[in-house]
Design a protein around this motif. Structure first.
Motif: not given
Lengths: 339, 507
Positions: A210, A212-213, A215-216, B309, B314, B345, B347, B350-351
């Motif tokens: 994942n 995106a995850a 990266n965060l 964010k 982000a 985050p 979600d 997905s995040e």
């Protein structure tokens, strides 16, 4: 919450590792029936010879590339340009030897070319955000042309060369064992150390699972993807060195042709998923051995070579069906104790 | 008023009763009733995760309900797939336009049912049929142009035209105005009103409240999988509606917290001055202090997530400065992490988490990222940290080796928090930390936030649940229409004051 002890048979059947190993064993056992002297190993001119050694020996280039491919696939990417990178590395060797460089330096040139190619792919995928299959298609298409252009630098009439050092790396032997097996073992060990003894493996798997995850969570996903393609370029460069030194001629048109497909297959047979998120270096090597064992056994079986690709496809299909969760569940349920 | 009565007095088209739908770990719909009359526009409202989409999917057969019944014109129905619902006269237009941009309008409108003989398509007949569909909406569109060459608004209309048949009884529009401007929205509303006049029942999902008041006859509000209420639009004012959408009765834990607010005397750890990004969020000022919880309140789409964010990097800010106690903040997640800022985050799937990695690997990911790839956290250390976190946050998993995707929503959220905590942050940004999780985990997470705050962390908590914000914040920043419109402190932090600010003066 309670842990459920799985019966031994089910645990084995549920595991990923068993199927490629089983496939390899079945192929090798079948070879014993096809050709009575299959397992024979003799010493000729100070080096071990025999079918088993031959399988290991010939599997090295594919296995090298498959290792790099496993890392790239771990990031949810793919590298189609590995064959072309091998061709470029080979052309570098012929050119630099003609130019009179020391052969150790020539080796560095070839590997450097592989790394540069990997960085190019990595830049396209990680920093420009181009889809991996397209990004690496660019070098796949142009790379063999680049190899031929390198051959033209010194006239291009005779791209063959003599190099005791490089040919020793590829076809020589130490203590009866082919040198290229040592080369492979060292590269495998180094790569394993980089992937598993540093956090790179975790970052690659997190990015592939994942992006995106990751990266965060603070993982620099772009840099990780870039590094994966760089590693793949390096292993492809090594494969180019082994293959080119074997024939001591630079042949960009046909060297390592379609090797990307075998490498991808090896990764997948080894349990890697194109959806990314996992790297299995050891199993990838087994995957490469399955492919080579199959090729070798078709050759010794005396079947017309036309059958080679079809049988290969069938066996690969078989292994993949066994690996599919749905099929495996079906088989495992047969072993379930009746209530 | 008389006209509205006439409209809403139509016969009951659809009656959904006691609908329940559970996903692994999440109860998406809990005993929901929904009634739809012929010739009405019925707005379905609720925040993300309230259950709107699930309810629609259950209605149209895209999802199978666990319990409850659906009646269409008084007859019980069971749609196994969306085609069945379509045949029964229930058409849906989803938020993402389901058209093929490269094909012509005619082709798109006649995809399901082509006319012709011997397998050859008669384009003359197809065009006639397409024209008929467009006429139904009074649309003037060139049939031979590709769909992609039309504006989004026209595409939206074409999608509606495609969904409609002569025997359509119910039309579901899922966020049809999300990408339309004011004129386009008005044109869409005209079409919706004319369909309503023909007796078609329309379900209108949106999060633009002014549009709800402009076009709908009745509203139903869902929150956290439950139906909160149905009302005639004339009977409910904006404040009550907002309170229905984001209000929630306090649990014991929150009651206990609500009494005590800290005065905000802690050290300032982050200062945002005029930080913003074009088309995302208007420049805002904000300070975060150690040992203080700042709540972030606003409706869906007001810019809650975006603000969080922007602070984390982000999303990159293109105006203003973001200062930390020890220098300027970096404008990317990696630098923020180094500076001691972490983001949990909204979600999770997905995040938030890497589903295919284990609980242990997810928990140490940020910490490892902060250390850099060369200094690997040893396996023994990883296990120790993961076990500690699993115990401290009471994550329900046999051990750290279970894959994160196999955990329930609440436990996944705890893993996200654990990952953030393992990186020893000084500032934690939490976006909807309690969304979609059960009551027990909810209280645990709120307690955790409180404890962290007492340990000297600075927290910024964005939430769609107003009462939660009221209960757990020492200071509240309120957002409306992608702009921070103010802050409330101390005694001023009440549900009414926040709702008034969100509703604005334009009522």
């Amino acid at each position: 919450m309670k842990l459920i002890e799985q019966p031994f048979v089910r645990r084995i059947l549920n595991g990923r590792a068993i199927w490629p190993l089983l496939a390899l064993a079945v192929i090798l056992i079948a070879d014993g029936f096809i050709s009575p002297g299959f397992y024979e190993i003799r010493i000729v001119e100070g080096r071990l010879f025999g079918n088993l050694i031959d399988i290991l020996y010939r599997a090295v280039p594919t296995a090298l590339i498959a290792l790099g491919m496993a890392v790239v696939i771990g990031t949810r990417g793919i590298d189609l340009s590995v064959g072309s990178i091998a061709a470029i590395a080979g052309a570098m060797i012929a050119w630099r030897i003609q130019a009179g460089d020391p052969h150790g330096v020539v080796l560095l040139y070839a590997l450097g070319a592989g790394i540069l190619c990997g960085m190019w792919n990595g830049m396209l995928v990680a920093f420009l955000g181009i889809q991996p299959i397209i990004a690496t298609l660019i070098l796949m298409v142009s790379g063999r042309g680049i190899g031929m252009l390198i051959n033209l630098i010194y006239g291009g009439t005779d791209p063959s060369f003599q190099s005791d050092f490089l040919q020793w790396l590829s076809t020589g032997s130490i203590l009866f064992i082919p040198t290229r097996l040592y080369v492979f073992a060292v590269i495998f060990l180094l790569l394993w150390l980089v992937i598993r003894r540093t956090a790179l493996g975790l970052f690659v798997e997190a990015t592939g699972g994942n992006a995106a995850a990751s990266n965060l969570a603070g993982v620099n996903a772009k840099l990780i993807i870039f590094a994966a393609y760089l590693i793949c370029g390096l292993t492809a460069g090594w494969a180019g060195v082994i293959l080119t030194a074997d024939t001591h001629t630079s042949d960009p048109v046909s060297v390592a042709l379609y090797i990307e497909l075998d490498a991808i297959l090896a990764v997948v047979i080894g349990g890697g998923s194109l959806a990314g998120g996992r790297i299995y270096l050891g199993m990838t090597v087994i995957g490469a051995l399955v492919i080579q064992a199959l090729t070798t056994s078709i050759l010794i079986s005396g079947l017309p070579p036309e059958y080679n690709l079809i049988i290969k496809a069938l066996v690969v299909l078989f292994v993949l069906v066994l690996q599919s969760d749905n099929a495996r569940r079906g088989i495992v349920s047969k072993f379930r104790r009746s209530p | 008023m008389a006209i509205m009565k006439a409209n809403t007095a139509g016969a009951t088209r659809i009656a959904m009763r006691g609908i329940r739908k559970a996903y692994p770990g999440v109860l998406a719909l809990d005993d929901v009733d929904f009634e739809l009359h012929g010739g009405e526009i019925h707005a379905l409202l609720g925040e993300n995760g309230a259950g709107k989409s699930t309810l629609i999917k259950v209605l149209t057969g895209a999802l199978q309900r666990d319990r409850g019944e659906i009646m269409l014109d008084g007859e019980p129905v069971n749609f196994a797939k969306t085609g069945d619902a379509q045949d029964a006269g229930i058409s849906t237009v989803y938020q993402e336009v389901n058209l093929i941009p490269a094909m012509t309008v005619t082709q798109n409108l006649t995809l399901e049912k082509t006319h012709g003989r011997f397998g050859f398509i008669s384009w003359r007949k197809a065009r006639a049929q397409a024209q008929q569909k467009l006429d139904r909406l009074g649309l003037k569109v060139e049939l031979n142009r590709t769909v992609g060459s039309h504006s989004v608004a026209i595409q939206q209309m074409i999608a509606i035209a495609r969904a409609l048949d002569d025997d359509t009884k119910v039309l579901v529009l899922d966020e049809p105005t999300a990408s339309l401007d004011a004129d386009e929205t008005a044109a869409l509303f005209d079409v919706m009103r004319s369909l309503k006049a023909k007796g078609i029942a329309i379900v209108f999902i949106t999060h633009f409240l002014e549009q709800v008041y402009e076009v709908s006859d009745r509203i139903t509000v869902l929150r956290n999988g439950c139906k909160i209420g149905t009302s005639l639009i004339g009977d409910i004012n904006r404040q009550d509606l907002i309170a229905m959408m984001i209000g929630r009765d306090l649990g014991e834990v929150e009651e206990a917290f609500a009494g005590e607010r800290r005065d905000g005397s802690g050290e300032v750890v982050l200062t945002a001055e005029g930080v913003g990004r074009k088309r995302v969020l208007a420049p805002f000022d904000l300070t975060l202090r150690a040992g203080e919880v700042v709540g972030l309140s606003g409706l869906l789409g007001s810019g809650r997530t975006e603000l969080v964010k922007l602070i984390f990097g982000a999303l990159k800010h293109d105006s203003g400065t973001l200062k930390l106690a020890n220098g300027t903040a970096g404008n990317n997640p990696r630098a923020s992490l180094d500076a001691g800022i972490v983001l949990c985050p909204e979600d999770r799937k997905s995040e938030g988490l890497v589903g295919e990695l284990s609980v242990r690997e997810n928990i140490i990911l940020s910490m490892q990222a902060k250390r850099g790839w060369l200094r690997k956290v040893s396996r023994a250390e990883q296990e120790k940290i993961a076990d500690e976190m699993i115990r401290a946050l009471a994550i329900a998993t046999p051990d750290g080796e279970k894959l994160v995707r196999q955990l329930s929503g609440g436990n996944q959220q705890k893993v996200v928090l654990a990952r953030a905590l393992a990186s020893s942050p000084r500032i934690m940004l939490l976006d909807e930390p309690t969304r979609g999780i059960d009551v027990g985990a909810h209280a645990e997470i709120l307690t955790l936030i409180r404890t962290l705050c007492e340990d000297g962390l600075a927290l910024l908590v964005a939430s769609s649940e107003i009462d939660e914000v009221v209960a757990s914040s020492d200071r509240v920043a309120v957002l409306r229409d992608r702009r921070k419109i103010g802050e409330l402190t101390g005694e001023d932090i009440t549900r009414d004051k926040i709702v008034t600010m969100i509703a604005g003066d334009n009522l």
